[in-house]
Scaffold this active site. Structure first.
Site, mmCIF file in Angstrom:
data_model
loop_
_atom_site.group_PDB
_atom_site.id
_atom_site.type_symbol
_atom_site.label_atom_id
_atom_site.label_comp_id
_atom_site.label_asym_id
_atom_site.label_seq_id
_atom_site.Cartn_x
_atom_site.Cartn_y
_atom_site.Cartn_z
ATOM 1 C CB THR A 170 -60.221 -26.973 -44.311
ATOM 2 O OG1 THR A 170 -60.361 -27.319 -42.943
ATOM 3 C CG2 THR A 170 -59.107 -25.942 -44.490
ATOM 4 C CD GLU A 201 -32.943 -6.017 -20.704
ATOM 5 O OE1 GLU A 201 -33.346 -6.058 -19.530
ATOM 6 O OE2 GLU A 201 -32.172 -5.159 -21.138
ATOM 7 N N GLY A 202 -30.745 -11.123 -20.616
ATOM 8 C CA GLY A 202 -30.561 -12.397 -19.918
ATOM 9 C C GLY A 202 -31.303 -13.495 -20.659
ATOM 10 C CB THR A 203 -30.118 -16.567 -22.446
ATOM 11 O OG1 THR A 203 -29.446 -17.172 -21.331
ATOM 12 C CG2 THR A 203 -29.103 -15.847 -23.335
ATOM 13 C CB SER A 204 -34.701 -18.969 -21.604
ATOM 14 O OG SER A 204 -35.707 -18.195 -22.204
ATOM 15 C CB ILE A 220 -53.530 -21.324 -36.267
ATOM 16 C CG1 ILE A 220 -53.540 -22.212 -35.011
ATOM 17 C CG2 ILE A 220 -54.942 -20.827 -36.590
ATOM 18 C CD1 ILE A 220 -53.888 -21.501 -33.721
ATOM 19 C CB CYS A 251 -22.434 -0.022 -24.813
ATOM 20 S SG CYS A 251 -23.146 1.195 -25.925
#
Ligand SMILES: Cc1cc2nc3c(=O)[nH]c(=O)nc-3n(C[C@H](O)[C@H](O)[C@H](O)COP(=O)(O)OP(=O)(O)OC[C@H]3O[C@@H](n4cnc5c(N)ncnc54)[C@H](O)[C@@H]3O)c2cc1C
Length: 437
Positions: free
Chosen positions: A323, A417-420, A391, A161
């Protein structure tokens, strides 16, 4: 004559030159078995991959949809993981023991290939274990890490936490306080933690709190909250976009009293560290950075597992679906998407393995290679799972097909865990030596 460039690239170099790599090596007198560099897995690693894959395929994947829909913690699956030795103190110790550093990411990739929500239910505890490992004394590790997992017959989980409602990326903004009551040799914690994986259902909570707010993140300390401690309660459970089998909740700390010995690392070390910080001397900043660099490749491996699962599903689908009287993979736009998906996944995995190997062998992360691996893998997982939906067309958008779930699951890898953006910040600071903001 008449062969187009596209057709000629359809030939392997063996066909075009008539010689194999072995032939060339022979003629140059080189021994191919003596290369000092190898990407081969050892027999032990191959065995561990097969074992983890078997569990992911037979137990995790068939349960994925049910637990995602229920949005509940999958205790029976975690118990099965404990029974086969996938979940527990010994298994984590064994994965860590691999001197190449690869066992941990290899197992994570396979498990999260099975399902990310359940994968996080199984591996979320390692966040708390990493917290104890990075700050605790040997005695504290021996006391608390086994309690994070419980036993095969009485499985437990643990929570780490750190984040708060107003402080996720900005770790200097934590408001949860820890005050020392010298008379009783107890710490008293007050505050609210947010987004805690396993928060409130954990046997052991590892909490980051501030002991001196003026020092920002240098005034933080890590504490273990023992099982059943009064004043440590679960708050609201988060209803999530993805990894819905994993439990995420707020944790409230109201005059939560814990023994003095629950301060990880001990009081003497903390006082030393605070005194240094007050004098303006550098403390363990570099060590903290190294801890993240070491743990991030494992998180990256989880994202690689999700991406691979979606890619494999889309590849099979494209070879089946027709298709205009032909398989959709016969259209370049689909085939090239799949080629790019595979290329990106392999690229992310190579970065993950490099960083895991660097961490285990004590190399310096001069370019934040651990962050690089998590950053790339998270972005690849989001992109690949989105292409997989495309797809599959309408089916991709339906909950009847798993790529929709995989896309929801993938998104968390650009956030926690840390943004980009934070990964880019760390990498840019590491390569420039400049404190980019
Ligand atoms: C499912 C889930 C599980 C989680 N598990 C845990 C857990 O177990 N333990 C725990 O402690 N936390 C956990 N978290 C919290 C998670 O780590 C944070 O959500 C994350 O760090 C982002 O913090 P934030 O949400 O406060 O976003 P903010 O920090 O408010 O960021 C918002 C946006 O601003 C960007 N931003 C912020 N600062 C900068 C900057 N300086 N430069 C550029 N861009 C910036 C961010 O990249 C982001 O795009 C979990 C979160 C989720 C969703």
């Amino acid at each position: 004559m008449g062969t187009t460039e596209a057709e000629s690239t359809d030939q392997s170099s063996e066909h075009t030159t008539g010689a194999t790599t072995e032939d060339i090596s022979d003629s140059l007198g080189l021994d191919v078995s003596e290369s000092p560099f190898s990407l081969d897995l050892s027999q032990d690693q191959e065995d561990i991959v097969e074992w983890a894959h078997g569990f992911a395929e037979k137990v995790v994947r068939p349960a994925a949809e049910e637990w995602d829909e229920k949005e509940e913690f999958p205790w029976p699956v975690v118990q099965e993981a404990a029974k086969i030795g996938m979940y527990g103190f010994e298994s984590i110790a064994q994965f860590f023991a691999d001197p190449s550093g690869l066992s941990m990411p290899l197992v994570n990739e396979e498990l999260f290939w099975g399902d990310a929500g359940i994968g996080m239910a199984i591996f979320g505890t390692t966040l708390a274990v990493a917290g104890i490992y990075s700050s605790g004394t040997n005695e504290q590790m021996m006391e608390w890490i086994p309690q994070c997992f419980g036993t095969e017959d009485d499985v437990k989980v643990a929570a780490f936490c750190a984040s708060e409602p107003d402080a996720g990326s900005d770790v200097s903004g934590y408001r949860t306080t820890a005050k020392y009551d010298e008379a009783k040799d107890e710490w008293v914690l007050n505050g609210q933690k947010a987004w805690a994986t396993n928060g409130g259902i954990a046997n052991v909570h590892v909490v980051i709190a501030t002991v001196d707010r003026e020092l920002g993140s240098r005034g933080h300390a890590a504490f273990v909250i023992p099982p059943g401690t009064k004043g440590c309660e679960q708050g609201a459970k988060v209803k999530k976009h993805g990894i819905r089998a994993s439990h995420t909740a707020d944790v409230h700390l109201d005059d939560c009293r814990i023994p003095g010995s629950c301060l990880l690392g001990g009081k003497e070390k903390l006082d030393e560290r605070l005194a240094k910080a007050k004098e303006g001397k550098s403390s363990k900043g570099q060590a903290a950075m190294k801890t993240f660099e070491v743990s991030r490749p494992t998180v990256g491996a989880q994202a690689v597992g999700i991406a691979r699962a979606a890619y494999e599903y889309a590849l099979d689908y494209a070879k089946e679906r027709e298709t205009w009287g032909r398989k959709i993979i016969e259209n370049q736009s689909i085939a090239f998407d799949l080629a790019n998906m595979k290329t990106e996944i392999d690229c992310a995995r190579l970065l993950v393995h490099r960083a895991a190997w660097m961490g285990r062998t004590g190399k310096d992360f001069n370019a934040a290679e651990g962050s690089m691996s998590k950053y790339k893998a998270g972005e690849v997982a989001v992109w690949v799972t989105e292409r997989a939906i495309q797809i599959l067309g309408g089916n991709g958008y339906s909950r009847e097909f798993p790529v929709e779930r995989m896309h929801r699951d993938a998104k968390i890898y650009t956030i926690f865990e840390g943004t980009s953006e934070i990964q880019q910040l760390v990498i840019s600071r590491a390569i420039s030596g400049i404190h980019i903001k």
